[in-house]
Scaffold this motif. Structure first.
Motif, mmCIF file in Angstrom:
data_model
loop_
_atom_site.group_PDB
_atom_site.id
_atom_site.type_symbol
_atom_site.label_atom_id
_atom_site.label_comp_id
_atom_site.label_asym_id
_atom_site.label_seq_id
_atom_site.Cartn_x
_atom_site.Cartn_y
_atom_site.Cartn_z
ATOM 1 N N UNK A 72 44.935 31.807 42.142
ATOM 2 C CA UNK A 72 43.975 32.417 41.228
ATOM 3 C C UNK A 72 43.247 31.360 40.411
ATOM 4 N N UNK A 73 43.964 30.324 39.982
ATOM 5 C CA UNK A 73 43.320 29.253 39.207
ATOM 6 C C UNK A 73 42.248 28.556 40.042
ATOM 7 N N UNK A 74 42.514 28.364 41.325
ATOM 8 C CA UNK A 74 41.522 27.760 42.220
ATOM 9 C C UNK A 74 40.299 28.665 42.359
ATOM 10 N N UNK A 75 40.536 29.963 42.527
ATOM 11 C CA UNK A 75 39.420 30.905 42.663
ATOM 12 C C UNK A 75 38.568 30.922 41.409
ATOM 13 N N UNK A 76 39.219 30.928 40.244
ATOM 14 C CA UNK A 76 38.482 30.921 38.986
ATOM 15 C C UNK A 76 37.651 29.653 38.849
ATOM 16 N N UNK A 77 38.274 28.510 39.153
ATOM 17 C CA UNK A 77 37.564 27.234 39.046
ATOM 18 C C UNK A 77 36.358 27.202 39.979
ATOM 19 N N UNK A 78 36.568 27.616 41.219
ATOM 20 C CA UNK A 78 35.474 27.594 42.193
ATOM 21 C C UNK A 78 34.356 28.554 41.797
ATOM 22 N N UNK A 79 34.730 29.678 41.181
ATOM 23 C CA UNK A 79 33.733 30.644 40.728
ATOM 24 C C UNK A 79 32.907 30.076 39.575
ATOM 25 N N UNK B 49 34.157 37.863 31.750
ATOM 26 C CA UNK B 49 33.082 36.903 32.022
ATOM 27 C C UNK B 49 31.719 37.581 31.869
ATOM 28 N N UNK B 50 31.586 38.783 32.405
ATOM 29 C CA UNK B 50 30.323 39.523 32.297
ATOM 30 C C UNK B 50 29.975 39.807 30.843
ATOM 31 N N UNK B 51 31.006 40.096 30.055
ATOM 32 C CA UNK B 51 30.793 40.419 28.643
ATOM 33 C C UNK B 51 30.687 39.173 27.774
ATOM 34 N N UNK C 134 46.675 41.017 42.962
ATOM 35 C CA UNK C 134 45.909 40.366 41.900
ATOM 36 C C UNK C 134 44.596 41.084 41.594
ATOM 37 N N UNK C 135 44.320 42.176 42.295
ATOM 38 C CA UNK C 135 43.026 42.854 42.141
ATOM 39 C C UNK C 135 42.728 43.226 40.690
ATOM 40 N N UNK C 136 43.710 43.822 40.002
ATOM 41 C CA UNK C 136 43.481 44.256 38.616
ATOM 42 C C UNK C 136 43.199 43.075 37.689
ATOM 43 N N UNK C 137 43.953 41.993 37.878
ATOM 44 C CA UNK C 137 43.748 40.803 37.050
ATOM 45 C C UNK C 137 42.366 40.216 37.310
ATOM 46 N N UNK C 138 41.973 40.159 38.580
ATOM 47 C CA UNK C 138 40.652 39.629 38.916
ATOM 48 C C UNK C 138 39.541 40.460 38.276
ATOM 49 N N UNK C 139 39.715 41.761 38.266
ATOM 50 C CA UNK C 139 38.715 42.639 37.662
ATOM 51 C C UNK C 139 38.633 42.430 36.156
ATOM 52 N N UNK C 140 39.792 42.259 35.517
ATOM 53 C CA UNK C 140 39.810 42.034 34.065
ATOM 54 C C UNK C 140 39.103 40.727 33.696
ATOM 55 N N UNK D 27 26.131 41.405 42.714
ATOM 56 C CA UNK D 27 26.240 42.015 44.041
ATOM 57 C C UNK D 27 27.669 42.448 44.343
ATOM 58 N N UNK D 28 28.632 41.587 43.957
ATOM 59 C CA UNK D 28 30.041 41.855 44.265
ATOM 60 C C UNK D 28 30.641 42.883 43.308
ATOM 61 N N UNK D 29 30.170 42.853 42.068
ATOM 62 C CA UNK D 29 30.618 43.850 41.108
ATOM 63 C C UNK D 29 31.892 43.508 40.373
ATOM 64 N N UNK D 30 33.047 43.707 40.996
ATOM 65 C CA UNK D 30 34.299 43.731 40.242
ATOM 66 C C UNK D 30 35.066 42.421 40.220
#
Length: 305
Positions: A39-46, A17-19, A6-12, A58-61
């Motif tokens: 992934x939905x849980x991670x997004x929600x928590x973020x 979000x940054x943009x 899921x790394x690529x999707x998380x980066x996208x 700090x985390x970057x990507x």
């Protein structure tokens, strides 16, 4: 849970979000076992994290929660007032469920930040429920986010699809999943590569102690034409009806191998038709005589040359 595929999707998603292009309605699409819900849980928590912007610098990507703020503490405790999960098993998502989400979204955030609602398997929404969700999708409020997951995009109305930012979730590199599964100390079953694109499904089977049963189904599939005692097979399927799709997948793979080795295409098509009819009857016909159905399938496959 770190899921390397899921790394690529998380980066996208982090970049959007940054943009400040992160859509208020995210639709995560993909087969079972690829990590859509995780992934939905991670997004929600973020999105609920009070330090998300600083943490991302700090985390970057990755779009990930800091794990230390008050909001993250509430999330870890499982009682964040600004997070709502709609999750059903084997039934539909009704209009009342969606109205409850709309009501949740319309109230002020308890933590003065974002509010996030997750709808898992959103294809289960009834027509009335999907129509009720449209208003929330069409008239988004600031700091309100919807995250939907589905394994069956074709079952969603076009009106829902057109109002969400769709992200396909898949295992693009099966080797990453293979390496990840190796850390779970799962035996090297012959059939495992068939599910490298659904690694969380294998993890689930391990947790439910189903791996040995699935291996038994595989062995039956490889010797199905020669078998005459189907009792062990029937017992497994009767106790775990959901495994019948796995058994038919194994049989289908055997037929593909026979096609490669010289089975005529007409014979292959006839065998696949018999297999599809068996699957349909086994999953849709109430009170089906499973031993008889299995025996008839074996007879049909034996007669196809």
């Amino acid at each position: 849970m770190a899921l390397p595929w899921l790394n690529n999707v998380e980066q996208q998603l982090a970049q959007s979000y940054k943009a400040r292009r992160f859509h208020h309605a995210q639709l995560l699409c993909g087969p079972k076992g690829v990590g859509k819900f995780e992934l939905s849980e991670q997004l929600a928590n973020s999105l609920l994290c009070q330090n998300i912007n600083t943490h991302m610098q700090n985390e970057g990507s990755k779009l990930a929660p800091c794990g230390q703020c008050k909001s993250c503490s509430l999330t870890l405790a499982g009682n964040h007032p600004d997070k709502r999960l709609t999750q059903v098993e084997g039934q539909s998502i009704g209009v009342d469920d969606i109205r409850a989400i709309s009501d949740f979204m319309n109230h002020s955030a308890a933590q003065n930040g974002n509010k996030v609602a997750i709808i898992e398997n959103c294809e289960k929404m009834t027509t009335a429920a999907a129509n009720a969700l449209l208003k929330t999708l069409e008239e988004p409020s600031n700091s309100r986010f919807l995250i939907l997951t589905t394994s069956h995009t074709a079952q969603l109305p076009a009106t829902i699809l057109s109002r969400c930012a769709k992200t396909d979730i898949k295992v693009a590199n099966p080797e990453a999943a293979k390496t990840w599964l190796a850390d779970l100390n799962i035996s090297d079953y012959v059939w495992l590569p068939l599910f490298y694109t659904q690694p969380l499904l294998i993890k689930q089977w391990q947790a439910q102690e189903q791996l040995q049963h699935i291996d038994t189904l595989y062995k039956f599939a490889t010797e199905f034409k020669q078998s005459h005692n189907f009792s062990p097979l029937v017992n497994i399927i009767n106790k775990q009806p959901e495994l019948i799709r796995i058994f038919t997948l194994f049989l289908s793979e055997q037929l593909k191998q026979q096609l490669i080795m010289g089975l005529s295409f007409d014979a292959y098509q006839s065998a696949q038709q018999a297999l599809n009819e068996f699957l349909q009857n086994s999953t849709e016909v109430l009170g089906l005589n499973l031993p008889l159905a299995v025996s008839r399938l074996a007879h049909a496959l034996r007669n196809i040359k």
